[in-house]
Every structure is written in C-alpha cells, then in structure tokens.
Design an enzyme around this catalytic site. Structure first.
Site, PDB file in Angstrom:
ATOM      1  N   ALA A  69       0.854  -1.180   0.000  1.00 36.06           N
ATOM      2  CA  ALA A  69       0.000   0.000   0.000  1.00 36.06           C
ATOM      3  C   ALA A  69       0.894   1.235   0.000  1.00 36.06           C
ATOM      4  CB  ALA A  69      -0.897  -0.010   1.230  1.00 36.06           C
ATOM      5  N   GLY A 117      -0.055  -5.239   0.647  1.00 40.67           N
ATOM      6  CA  GLY A 117      -1.151  -5.258  -0.322  1.00 40.67           C
ATOM      7  C   GLY A 117      -0.774  -5.957  -1.621  1.00 40.67           C
ATOM      8  N   GLU A 120      -1.224  -9.477  -1.018  1.00 42.36           N
ATOM      9  CA  GLU A 120      -2.662  -9.765  -0.903  1.00 42.36           C
ATOM     10  C   GLU A 120      -3.353  -9.799  -2.263  1.00 42.36           C
ATOM     11  OE1 GLU A 120      -3.007  -6.738   2.204  1.00 42.36           O
ATOM     12  OE2 GLU A 120      -4.085  -8.208   3.423  1.00 42.36           O
ATOM     13  N   GLU A 140       2.898  -6.035   7.529  1.00 40.47           N
ATOM     14  CA  GLU A 140       2.049  -5.010   8.156  1.00 40.47           C
ATOM     15  C   GLU A 140       2.236  -4.878   9.665  1.00 40.47           C
ATOM     16  OE1 GLU A 140       1.114  -6.962   5.738  1.00 40.47           O
ATOM     17  OE2 GLU A 140      -0.235  -5.931   4.365  1.00 40.47           O
TER      18      GLU A 140
END
Ligand code: NAD
Length: 720
Positions: A69, A117, A120, A140
């Site tokens: 992210a 992310g 993911e 994270e």
C-alpha cells in the site's frame, strides 16, 4: 484493450487470456494508493463485462511486483474514525473478492517484491508463479497494523494457520523457495520464464488437468482444523509471539487473534473480523509512530542515497587501530564486500582484531548464513598490517586508535603523508572535535568524522560529521562507504558529543540528579525499560563504561558549561564519578552499578550488588519521594530538550533525522518514534510546562528553549 488507467492496463490475447498489468506512471515502483485501488475496481468491472475470456494473468511491468500500500497516505487516512476505516477495507475486499470469483482460472506472475497489499493481490488468484529472485510477505505488523486486505483470511487457508502466523506475526519477507515449500506459490522459475509458466498453469487448468475450482473452494471456505490443532496453532503461538514482541507492540498478537476468530468462518465474515481489528490498530499511537518511523527512515535513506550518488564506490578501505572498534569496522567492511587494511602498532592487537572477526563470521556459518568457503573468502578481505605499505591505494581510511587528541593528531598527520591526495580520512572519535583534528592537516577538506557505535556489527547508525572545512566529496564518500557497510548514515555538524552523545549525556545528567535525591537506580532502570528502552540508564552506563562516561561527561561539561557543568565533576561528585573513582568501571571489569557474572554461554549477566547500592547512597543529598511519572519526566526531559537544541543549532538537518539517529544510535523506543515525536505526542505546550516546572527545581538542564516556548504558544509541532 479492455481497460487503460494510470497504473493498470488490461488487455486480451488471441486465446482469450486477459492480462492485468500494474505499471504505475511516473514511478519506479508499483504501490497501491487509494487511486490505484479505485482503478483496480474499474479494471475488474471491465473484466467482468468482457465476454469470451478463458483466463487471467496478473503481472507487473516494473522490476518489483507491488511493494504494498502507499504508506505516505496512512497518517491522513488513519485519522478518520474506525467505522470509516472498516468501510474502506470492505470496499477493497469487494474488489479483491470479485477477482477471486471471476468465472475462469486466474494466476499471478510475481516477478519481484510483492509485500503487504501486493502479496494480498497475489493471494486473490487461483495460482501464483514466482521468479526465483522475488520476495513475498506481509510485513504489516511491523507498522503496528495487520494485513487488512484479506491476508489474514486467505494466507492461513492457503499455507496453514501455523505457517501463516509465522509470516504475518513475524512480518517476514520470504524467499521463493520458502514460499514454494509452504505452498504459498505453485511454481518458482527464472524471471524470464515467468510468463510462460503462468500461461502453462492456465492451460492446464483449462484442460482440466488442474482443478482450479477445488483450489478456489479451499481458499474461500473455513479452515479445517480440529480443536487440538486449534489449540496448538493459536494458543501456543500467542504466548510465544507476545513474549517476543513485548508489551508495546500489540499488532503481532492481534493478527493471530484475527486468524483464529476467522478460522471457522466464511470468507466474508472472516474479512469483517479482519477489517474491524485493522481499524482498531490503525487508530493506536503505536501505529501512528511506527508509520512515522517508516517515513522518517525512507527520508533518511533517500538523503544518504543522494550523497552516495555523487561519488564512486569505495573499492579499498583501511582502518587504523585493531581494537574493539577497529576490529568491528574491519569485520563489517569485509562482511559486506569492501576489502579493508587493518593497521595497528601491536601484533597482539592485530591478532585480537582478527580473532574477533573470525568469531563473528563463524557465527554466520553456524546460522547457515555463510558457507565455510564464503567465510574464508570474506576473511581474506581483511588484511592485517603493522606498516603503511599499501596505503597508497586506499580510497578511505577510518582512524580508530585510542581516544587521545594528541595521539590522534599525530596519527592523522602521519597518515596524510602515506596516502594519495584524493584519499578521504575519517575519524571514529566519540568526543574530540572534528575541527580540532583537522587543524594540522594539509588537506582538511578530505577529512570528516565517521562515528560508529559499539558493537559495530549490530548498531545500525553511523554519524557522519561534517567539519567546517570538510568538502561535500569527503562527506559523500563517507556516507557511501557507510551505506556499503549496510549501515544507516546520518550527516551532522561538528559540536561536542556530535548529535547522539550530546543528547545522551543530558539523560545521564538527569540520572545523576535522581541519584542525589535518593532514587533507587534499580527502580529507575526498571521504569525506563518499561517505558521502552532496551536497558535502563544504570545498566547502560555499565555497558558504556564508567571511564568513558566520565571522560565524555567532562567534554560535554566543557562544551555546554551552563547546563551540563555538573557532568564534569566541578561540583559535588556524581554517582557516575564515584563509581569511576572506586574502579567500578561497569561490564569491562565486572562491577559497576551491578556486578557481572558469566552465564553458560560466556556472556555477562548482571546481578544485584549491595556494595554498589551502598556506594550510591553516598551521593544522596535529600531523599525525596518520586512518582513513576516524575522519574520518567526527569530522565526524558533533558534528552528531549537537547534534541530540540541540536535541531535549532543546525547540528542535524531535520526532525526526522534527529529521531532516527536516536532510535538507531541509542535504542530510543521505536514505538515512540523518537524524541521530537515524543514531544509532539505529549503536546508541545504540555512538555514545555513540564520542563519549566522541573527547571525551577533542578536548573538549566531542564529549561526549555525560547523557540520551544514559542511553538507551545502558537501550537506548532515538529511534524506537520
Ligand atoms: N568503544 C566504544 O564503545 C566506542 C564507540 C564509538 C567510538 N569509539 C572510539 O573509537 C576509537 C577506538 O576505540 P576502541 O574502544 O576501539 O579502543 P581500543 O583501545 O580497543 O583500541 C585502540 C587500538 O588502537 C591501537 N593504536 C594505538 N595507537 C595506534 C597507532 N598509532 N596506529 C595504529 N593503531 C594504534 C591500539 O593498539 C589499540 O589496538 C576511540 O576514538 C573511541 O573513542 C569507541
């Protein structure tokens, strides 16, 4: 073309295979900003609307897959309330679920780094192929949050709860072989065969050789775990991870709880659990500070990168002195690939330095980080010598001889005649002014400070000290060398104590004042450790050594007599000076504030020493009852104030660099973000009020600066 955005394009080939490619315009890496996530939603809609598709490949046109992210957006977004954050993640879940539910087989081609992310996204597809050099992981929890875009749901279903806990709670970056072994990816191939491997998987899924629907069902259904397995996987892990992370870092344990709570649930319900926990963590101070830390670290690394770009890499280094520091510097340089000459005046010192390096390399072999051949190769990069024979070909020299200005001056002038005109000379002095050492040099522009911390192989910071005459080239070369050694260099200007010791000694000053008022040093240690320091001040003094602390204290007292005069021994004796007088030097002679015994591994273990306790009683002037909060304030305020002064005096370039230097140099509690971030968190006005109260009783060490008072009055902060 099915879709074209700023970061994502979707195209279709003749066989009906769609390809969704991440390639963020005008950036060197792909990251998932809010805008990119929007685009991903549109791209998926376009895919859903396209007829005749047989499969999907998700890939990247950059060297990385997706780094994660966009962390620069976090502070702004995390300011919103929990409900907003839950809703935000639910929107991402809807997009990711839509990829997972596409009516044809899907595969991600992971060509490079795929973190957070990025990982993911890869987890949404049925299959994953990975380049052998790529990295996959969910870091994270290191930012005080947990994977919030389905990582806590999909990864355990894919690789099992125990493996997923290891990846998520540990925040590890995993190599391709490890990812393959655990089943996180389906194939590992050289980068240039990645596309072919991805298409091959899709073809096998289309022909029915692979059952992609079964694969998908497994990833979207509850985890199959019996009650005993549940217990084993979750309860044991929680205990272990809690112990390892410590009380100040809640995210790793929270991530396990989320995996556990979601284990028996449907995909959607498990994702709702994840979203709620994410929002809660995102609102904590710890998360705020860890995100700030990440951003500061980026800034510091970028600055160092800019310096390093200005110069050619150091091909050959040298160090003078094979003592504790010289030996450590030689090891670190050789370990990271820069050959180094190690000169001393004593044969025994050279042998000791080499022995230390050999020991450190052997540990790497033990941990399987190196083979014995690699160890031999790396050791051969250290060349011990008693003469200046080969110094004509050295690019940079680190002087690390005894801390004596006359010896250092003599050594540096002698050295200058032995090296090339372009050779950069640096000194690892901790207390002597760089400008003073430059005085007798013919080429002072080629000289600056290069201050390492002990133990060199473990401490990440190198202070690069720019003297009045140091050239940009000298500073840049020193920064480049520190980076090549795997260290984080921060450039500061010359002053007594430079940045880190100038800030540390007022903290010791606060400690000495506490001792005068009868505080129990073991209690102070415990409190400061609970506050987040790796060790309390008395223990730290034992590690630094009382001789070093007294000497450096004198230098600080001379440099800043008005507020640090008492560190110099002018007035009454401090506990530190008394320890020194009684030859209680600390760990080096096994007695200081504590006594030291060797444990089974031969490492010093501290034990209570009644003699030390009685000794400290001698400096008590008036015993005072002090609350825990008061003790913490008395320790922290002088340190924070001196950091402010360093920033005001231009010793350090920015708040970010000051805070990172304290975290990397003296282990300032990372979850608090640094001294200036700590003042911001307390509130500048509250901090100033506290300091003024203390200054009235304890004197100028606690007096806030004019600028700080002004900041308090008009509500400005160190970080916008
Ligand atoms: N020890 C620490 O924690 C620490 C931390 C940061 C910086 N420093 C600084 O690093 C420097 C070295 O400290 P140390 O703890 O390694 O000391 P040390 O006493 O362990 O080592 C000094 C070495 O220098 C050698 N030496 C003396 N004169 C020499 C000369 N003319 N040429 C070559 N070698 C010579 C000595 O033989 C000895 O081996 C000092 O300036 C110190 O302030 C030390």
């Amino acid at each position: 073309m099915i879709y074209q955005g700023n970061a994502i394009t979707v195209a279709k080939n003749g066989e009906g295979i769609a390809r969704l490619t991440f390639d963020l315009r005008d950036e060197s890496v792909n990251k998932l900003s809010r805008a990119v996530i929007e685009e991903l939603g549109e791209a998926v809609k376009a895919l859903q609307g396209e007829s005749g598709l047989q499969g999907l490949v998700i890939d990247s046109a950059k060297d990385v897959f997706i780094v994660g992210a966009d962390i620069t957006e976090f502070h702004g977004v995390f300011e919103k309330d929990e409900a907003y954050l839950v809703e935000m993640n639910q929107r991402v879940h809807a997009i990711f679920n839509a990829i997972e539910d596409l009516p044809f087989p899907t595969v991600t081609a992971i060509n490079g780094i795929a973190l957070g992310g990025g990982c993911e996204v890869a987890l949404t597809t049925d299959y994953r192929v990975m380049a052998d050099s790529a990295r996959l992981g969910l870091p994270e929890t290191k930012l005080g949050i947990l994977p919030g875009w389905g990582g806590c749901v999909r990864l355990p279903r894919l690789i099992g709860a125990d493996n997923a806990i290891e990846w998520i709670a540990g925040g590890t970056e995993n190599k391709a072989e490890a990812a393959l072994k655990m089943g996180a990816v389906d194939a590992v191939v050289p980068g240039d065969q990645l596309e072919a491997a991805a298409l091959d998987l899709l073809a096998r899924a289309a022909s029915g050789e692979l059952d992609y629907r079964a694969r998908r069902a497994e990833k979207t259904s509850p985890l199959k775990l019996g009650p005993i397995e549940q217990m084993m996987a979750f309860e044991t892990a929680k205990g272990y991870v809690a112990g390892k992370a410590g009380p100040h870092y809640p995210a790793p344990v929270e991530s396990i709880k989320v995996i556990q709570k979601g284990a028996g649930e449907s995909r959607e319900r498990a994702q709702a659990i994840e979203a709620k926990a994410f929002a809660k963590l995102a609102k904590t101070d710890v998360c705020f500070n860890l995100v700030g830390l990440f951003l500061n670290d980026q800034l510091v690394k970028k600055k160092a990168g800019k310096y390093a770009k200005q110069v050619a890499p150091i091909q050959q280094a040298a160090v003078l002195g094979a003592g504790i520091m010289g030996g450590g510097i030689a090891y670190q340089s050789a370990s990271k690939g820069t050959p180094i000459l190690m000169k001393d005046i004593k044969e025994e010192a050279l042998e000791l330095g080499l022995k230390e390096a050999r020991k450190l390399f052997a540990k790497q072999v033990e941990r399987k980080k190196l083979t014995t051949e690699q160890m031999a190769e790396k050791l051969s990069h250290i060349r011990p010598t008693l003469s200046y024979g080969d110094f004509g070909h050295v690019d940079l020299v680190v002087e690390a001889v005894v801390e004596n200005p006359r010896v250092k001056e003599a050594v540096l002038t002698e050295l200058e005649d032995q090296v090339d005109e372009k050779t950069i000379l640096t000194s690892n002095t901790s207390t002597i002014s760089i400008d003073r050492l430059a005085q007798n040099l013919k080429r002072p522009e080629n000289f600056c400070g290069m201050h390492f911390f002990n133990p060199v192989h473990r401490m990440p910071l190198v202070e690069v000290i720019r003297g009045e005459k140091s050239s940009d080239a000298a500073v840049a070369a020193t920064v480049a060398y520190a980076r090549a050694m795997g260290k984080t260099p921060i450039v500061v200007n010359d002053c007594p104590g430079f940045l880190v010791n100038r800030v540390l000694f007022p903290y010791f000053g606060g400690f000495s004042l506490l001792m005068e008022q009868g505080a129990d040093f073991q209690r102070v240690d415990k409190l400061m450790e609970k506050f987040g320091w790796p060790m309390g001040p008395a223990y730290l003094l034992d590690v630094v050594g009382m001789d070093t602390a007294v000497h450096a204290g004198e230098v600080m007292a001379e440099g800043f007599p008005e507020r640090m005069g008492s560190l110099g021994g002018g007035g009454d004796k401090s506990a530190i000076q008394l320890m020194f007088e009684k030859d209680r030097l600390g760990q080096k002679n096994a007695k200081g504030f504590y006594a030291y015994e060797e444990d089974k591994k031969g490492k010093p273990r501290k034990v209570v020493d009644e003699e030390a306790i009685a000794l400290v009683q001698q400096v008590v002037k008036e015993s005072r009852e002090l609350s825990d909060e008061e003790i913490i304030a008395r320790m922290m305020v002088p340190l924070c104030l001196e950091t402010v002064r360093c920033l005001e005096d231009g010793i350090v370039g920015s708040a970010a660099e000051a805070d990172m230097a304290l975290i990397y140099g003296i282990g300032f509690p990372p979850f608090r973000g640094g001294a200036l971030r700590y003042i911001d968190a307390l509130g500048v006005a509250e901090f100033v009020a506290q300091a003024e109260r203390l200054a009235e009783e304890l004197g100028p060490l606690y007096a806030p600066t004019e600028t700080l008072r002004r900041m308090a009055a008009d509500g400005t902060r160190f970080y916008a």
